[in-house]
Design a protein around this motif. Sequence first.
Motif, PDB file in Angstrom:
ATOM      1  N   GLY A 283      50.187  47.338  36.619  1.00 60.94           N
ATOM      2  CA  GLY A 283      50.098  46.905  38.017  1.00 60.94           C
ATOM      3  C   GLY A 283      49.968  48.042  38.992  1.00 60.94           C
ATOM      4  N   SER A 284      50.236  47.727  40.259  1.00 58.60           N
ATOM      5  CA  SER A 284      49.948  48.716  41.293  1.00 58.60           C
ATOM      6  C   SER A 284      51.162  49.527  41.715  1.00 58.60           C
ATOM      7  N   GLN A 285      52.383  49.160  41.247  1.00 63.51           N
ATOM      8  CA  GLN A 285      53.521  49.880  41.802  1.00 63.51           C
ATOM      9  C   GLN A 285      54.654  50.202  40.826  1.00 63.51           C
ATOM     10  N   TRP A 336      41.720  53.843  40.086  1.00 63.40           N
ATOM     11  CA  TRP A 336      41.855  52.408  40.311  1.00 63.40           C
ATOM     12  C   TRP A 336      40.695  51.726  39.574  1.00 63.40           C
ATOM     13  N   VAL A 337      40.988  50.717  38.786  1.00 59.75           N
ATOM     14  CA  VAL A 337      39.933  50.045  38.021  1.00 59.75           C
ATOM     15  C   VAL A 337      39.763  48.620  38.530  1.00 59.75           C
ATOM     16  N   ASP A 338      38.679  47.973  38.121  1.00 62.40           N
ATOM     17  CA  ASP A 338      38.549  46.541  38.390  1.00 62.40           C
ATOM     18  C   ASP A 338      39.160  45.849  37.157  1.00 62.40           C
ATOM     19  N   GLN A 339      40.432  45.513  37.280  1.00 62.14           N
ATOM     20  CA  GLN A 339      41.174  45.001  36.110  1.00 62.14           C
ATOM     21  C   GLN A 339      40.560  43.727  35.533  1.00 62.14           C
ATOM     22  N   LYS A 340      40.098  42.859  36.439  1.00 67.19           N
ATOM     23  CA  LYS A 340      39.524  41.588  35.963  1.00 67.19           C
ATOM     24  C   LYS A 340      38.304  41.851  35.090  1.00 67.19           C
ATOM     25  N   SER A 353      51.276  44.463  29.289  1.00 70.55           N
ATOM     26  CA  SER A 353      51.355  44.272  30.748  1.00 70.55           C
ATOM     27  C   SER A 353      52.792  44.193  31.233  1.00 70.55           C
ATOM     28  N   HIS A 354      52.996  44.622  32.485  1.00 70.18           N
ATOM     29  CA  HIS A 354      54.319  44.515  33.117  1.00 70.18           C
ATOM     30  C   HIS A 354      54.593  43.081  33.582  1.00 70.18           C
ATOM     31  N   CYS A 355      53.593  42.220  33.456  1.00 67.55           N
ATOM     32  CA  CYS A 355      53.743  40.809  33.829  1.00 67.55           C
ATOM     33  C   CYS A 355      53.904  40.579  35.325  1.00 67.55           C
ATOM     34  N   GLY A 356      53.239  41.394  36.158  1.00 66.11           N
ATOM     35  CA  GLY A 356      53.048  41.003  37.558  1.00 66.11           C
ATOM     36  C   GLY A 356      52.292  39.671  37.495  1.00 66.11           C
ATOM     37  N   TRP A 357      52.553  38.781  38.418  1.00 65.15           N
ATOM     38  CA  TRP A 357      51.994  37.439  38.270  1.00 65.15           C
ATOM     39  C   TRP A 357      50.466  37.443  38.298  1.00 65.15           C
ATOM     40  N   ASN A 358      49.859  38.352  39.087  1.00 67.57           N
ATOM     41  CA  ASN A 358      48.385  38.400  39.101  1.00 67.57           C
ATOM     42  C   ASN A 358      47.859  38.822  37.738  1.00 67.57           C
ATOM     43  N   SER A 359      48.521  39.793  37.128  1.00 68.00           N
ATOM     44  CA  SER A 359      48.071  40.247  35.804  1.00 68.00           C
ATOM     45  C   SER A 359      48.191  39.119  34.789  1.00 68.00           C
ATOM     46  N   VAL A 360      49.274  38.358  34.860  1.00 67.87           N
ATOM     47  CA  VAL A 360      49.441  37.244  33.908  1.00 67.87           C
ATOM     48  C   VAL A 360      48.287  36.253  34.090  1.00 67.87           C
ATOM     49  N   LEU A 361      48.010  35.893  35.335  1.00 73.04           N
ATOM     50  CA  LEU A 361      46.934  34.910  35.566  1.00 73.04           C
ATOM     51  C   LEU A 361      45.578  35.457  35.132  1.00 73.04           C
ATOM     52  N   GLU A 362      45.337  36.739  35.438  1.00 74.98           N
ATOM     53  CA  GLU A 362      44.039  37.326  35.071  1.00 74.98           C
ATOM     54  C   GLU A 362      43.897  37.356  33.548  1.00 74.98           C
ATOM     55  N   SER A 363      44.992  37.616  32.852  1.00 76.76           N
ATOM     56  CA  SER A 363      44.959  37.653  31.395  1.00 76.76           C
ATOM     57  C   SER A 363      44.692  36.248  30.839  1.00 76.76           C
ATOM     58  N   ALA A 377      61.009  43.390  39.966  1.00 80.13           N
ATOM     59  CA  ALA A 377      60.771  42.144  40.701  1.00 80.13           C
ATOM     60  C   ALA A 377      61.024  40.928  39.796  1.00 80.13           C
ATOM     61  N   GLU A 378      60.133  39.917  39.849  1.00 80.03           N
ATOM     62  CA  GLU A 378      60.367  38.701  39.048  1.00 80.03           C
ATOM     63  C   GLU A 378      59.693  38.798  37.680  1.00 80.03           C
ATOM     64  N   GLN A 379      59.337  40.021  37.271  1.00 79.75           N
ATOM     65  CA  GLN A 379      58.538  40.182  36.047  1.00 79.75           C
ATOM     66  C   GLN A 379      59.280  39.763  34.773  1.00 79.75           C
ATOM     67  N   HIS A 380      60.623  39.875  34.760  1.00 80.30           N
ATOM     68  CA  HIS A 380      61.366  39.432  33.563  1.00 80.30           C
ATOM     69  C   HIS A 380      61.209  37.927  33.382  1.00 80.30           C
TER      70      HIS A 380
HETATM   71  O1  LIG Z   1      43.920  49.835  38.766  1.00 83.20           O
HETATM   72  C1  LIG Z   1      44.205  48.679  39.116  1.00 83.20           C
HETATM   73  C2  LIG Z   1      45.547  48.212  39.231  1.00 83.20           C
HETATM   74  C3  LIG Z   1      45.750  46.910  39.622  1.00 83.20           C
HETATM   75  N1  LIG Z   1      44.698  46.087  39.896  1.00 83.20           N
HETATM   76  C4  LIG Z   1      44.927  44.710  40.376  1.00 83.20           C
HETATM   77  O2  LIG Z   1      46.081  44.717  41.211  1.00 83.20           O
HETATM   78  C5  LIG Z   1      46.791  43.520  41.060  1.00 83.20           C
HETATM   79  C6  LIG Z   1      48.198  43.847  40.653  1.00 83.20           C
HETATM   80  O3  LIG Z   1      48.985  42.702  40.762  1.00 83.20           O
HETATM   81  P1  LIG Z   1      50.141  42.344  39.712  1.00 83.20           P
HETATM   82  O4  LIG Z   1      49.625  42.340  38.362  1.00 83.20           O
HETATM   83  O5  LIG Z   1      50.764  41.065  40.175  1.00 83.20           O
HETATM   84  O6  LIG Z   1      51.126  43.558  39.778  1.00 83.20           O
HETATM   85  P2  LIG Z   1      51.930  44.289  41.001  1.00 83.20           P
HETATM   86  O7  LIG Z   1      51.015  45.077  41.777  1.00 83.20           O
HETATM   87  O8  LIG Z   1      53.060  44.983  40.361  1.00 83.20           O
HETATM   88  O9  LIG Z   1      52.460  43.012  41.833  1.00 83.20           O
HETATM   89  C7  LIG Z   1      53.561  42.763  42.660  1.00 83.20           C
HETATM   90  O10 LIG Z   1      53.261  41.478  43.228  1.00 83.20           O
HETATM   91  C8  LIG Z   1      53.137  40.409  42.265  1.00 83.20           C
HETATM   92  C9  LIG Z   1      52.725  39.164  43.028  1.00 83.20           C
HETATM   93  O11 LIG Z   1      53.717  38.770  43.929  1.00 83.20           O
HETATM   94  C10 LIG Z   1      54.461  40.229  41.516  1.00 83.20           C
HETATM   95  O12 LIG Z   1      54.320  39.210  40.540  1.00 83.20           O
HETATM   96  C11 LIG Z   1      54.843  41.533  40.861  1.00 83.20           C
HETATM   97  O13 LIG Z   1      56.085  41.390  40.206  1.00 83.20           O
HETATM   98  C12 LIG Z   1      54.912  42.638  41.919  1.00 83.20           C
HETATM   99  O14 LIG Z   1      55.239  43.884  41.312  1.00 83.20           O
HETATM  100  C13 LIG Z   1      46.056  42.692  40.010  1.00 83.20           C
HETATM  101  O15 LIG Z   1      45.216  41.774  40.657  1.00 83.20           O
HETATM  102  C14 LIG Z   1      45.226  43.733  39.277  1.00 83.20           C
HETATM  103  O16 LIG Z   1      44.030  43.200  38.745  1.00 83.20           O
HETATM  104  C15 LIG Z   1      43.416  46.523  39.764  1.00 83.20           C
HETATM  105  O17 LIG Z   1      42.452  45.766  39.981  1.00 83.20           O
HETATM  106  N2  LIG Z   1      43.211  47.813  39.388  1.00 83.20           N
END
Ligand SMILES: O=c1ccn([C@@H]2O[C@H](COP(=O)(O)OP(=O)(O)O[C@H]3O[C@H](CO)[C@@H](O)[C@H](O)[C@H]3O)[C@@H](O)[C@H]2O)c(=O)[nH]1
Length: 460
Positions: A283-285, A336-340, A353-363, A377-380
Amino acid sequence: MSLFSSYNPKPHVVLFPFMSKGHIIPLLHLARLLLDHRATVTLFTTPANRPYIVQSLSDDDITIIDLPFPGNIPGIPPGIESTDKLPSMSLFVSFARATKLMQPNFENVLQKLPHVTCIISDQFLHWTLESATKFGIPSLGFNGMSAYSSAICQDAVGLLPLHESPDEPFTLTSFPWIKVTRNDFVYPFTERHPSGPLFDFITDINIALSNSYGLLVNSFYELEPQFMDYLNRESKPKAFCVGPLCLTRLPKMEPVLHNKCRWIQWLDQKLAQGNPVLYVAFGSQAEISSKQLTEIAGGLEESKVSFLWVVRKSGTELGEEFEDRIQERGMVVKEWVDQKQILEHEIVQGFLSHCGWNSVLESICSEVPILAWPMMAEQHLNAKMVVEEIKIGLRVERRNGIIQAESLKNKVKELMEGENGNEVRKKVKEVAEAARNSIKDGGSSFRTLGQLIEEIHLHN
Ligand SMILES: O=c1ccn([C@@H]2O[C@H](COP(=O)(O)OP(=O)(O)O[C@H]3O[C@H](CO)[C@@H](O)[C@H](O)[C@H]3O)[C@@H](O)[C@H]2O)c(=O)[nH]1
């Protein structure tokens, strides 16, 4: 067919994403969806976030307004306007609280806009509800979470003080098949009696949300019906499932598919060789210690699986020898990549994955099973959902607060080559199909969004 073709004037929706990539990205997708539903859209952001937004959206129909991000916030370096640029996530509450200083500017602009049908803003910007109320505009909150996580947090909160040890499992009242521990929650909810700045901030969010018109959930009803029903039965406001938003195509993203960057070319090579790839990204953070980074490197190297690893912030600590050693088998990317785009590549067959919700949905939407490694955050809870509820992933094992190389190696092999990996890979394909159906014309999320805006538009 859009539900708005017979309405004039068109609904006008104001969007205000929180300044964090994981929160901006889904609302950009929502902006696009709203245009498809014939709404006009005004999107608020700050100057430093504007370039990313402009680069992602090419629609002239979306008006982007920047409001200056407040300066002189203790601990926040000047020019930092996004959580992924913060020196440490411990500054999160100060950063999020500082956004309230934007309220006067927001209201100045808001009152000059053409009639606004509703405001959809991130829950972290909970003060926008006050502004909406002042001008008589319905306001919807967006929290970026699954219904599962929201429902579990709500159901568990009263049970936390009853359990002395943070590792002691307890059964949820409304979901008797689910056991959690306090450690499944984020600090301060890991404590028996949560308190402190983050707790106060979350309380303010919950109060504002309960007084708003609705909660938009980035999910689809078929994925988590019991949890959506719980939210609509047990809490206010009404929750609306309108996702997965990541299935919406942003026009600016399309050319990228034709202009291949080096990691996509590398994935093409792996496809030609028939070598499945594990994608690794947090994820991003996420903040990962040097010790942990070394264990990840060791686990990936020893697994002998091909991998594409996006290393943010601390990537330099890996040293050049690592990249020399893994040579052709692995690629480390620091940009920074286009993860999707990566997940959609057919040779990517697993996601650590760390299971950020966007990553879960994209996967899910890319039919890629997950090796879940929740961090904050809510990743657990997302990881629990992925593994125990929807069964589209496996989970890493933590010992003494760290994931060891040997254990990671075994889990990676299990996901990519083992029987359990095959099971979850099969399951994720079924879930992906349901996701695609939900956003089609006539699907559950498509209808929900259309009906919601129609309802608010008529109300005005
Ligand atoms: O190099 C990168 C890194 C990230 N992403 C995108 O950035 C987003 C990241 O979102 P997510 O996977 O949800 O991770 P976080 O950035 O960690 O998201 C925060 O926000 C989410 C939505 O509320 C929460 O589920 C997470 O716990 C919280 O850490 C996704 O769309 C990724 O595809 C990229 O496209 N390129």
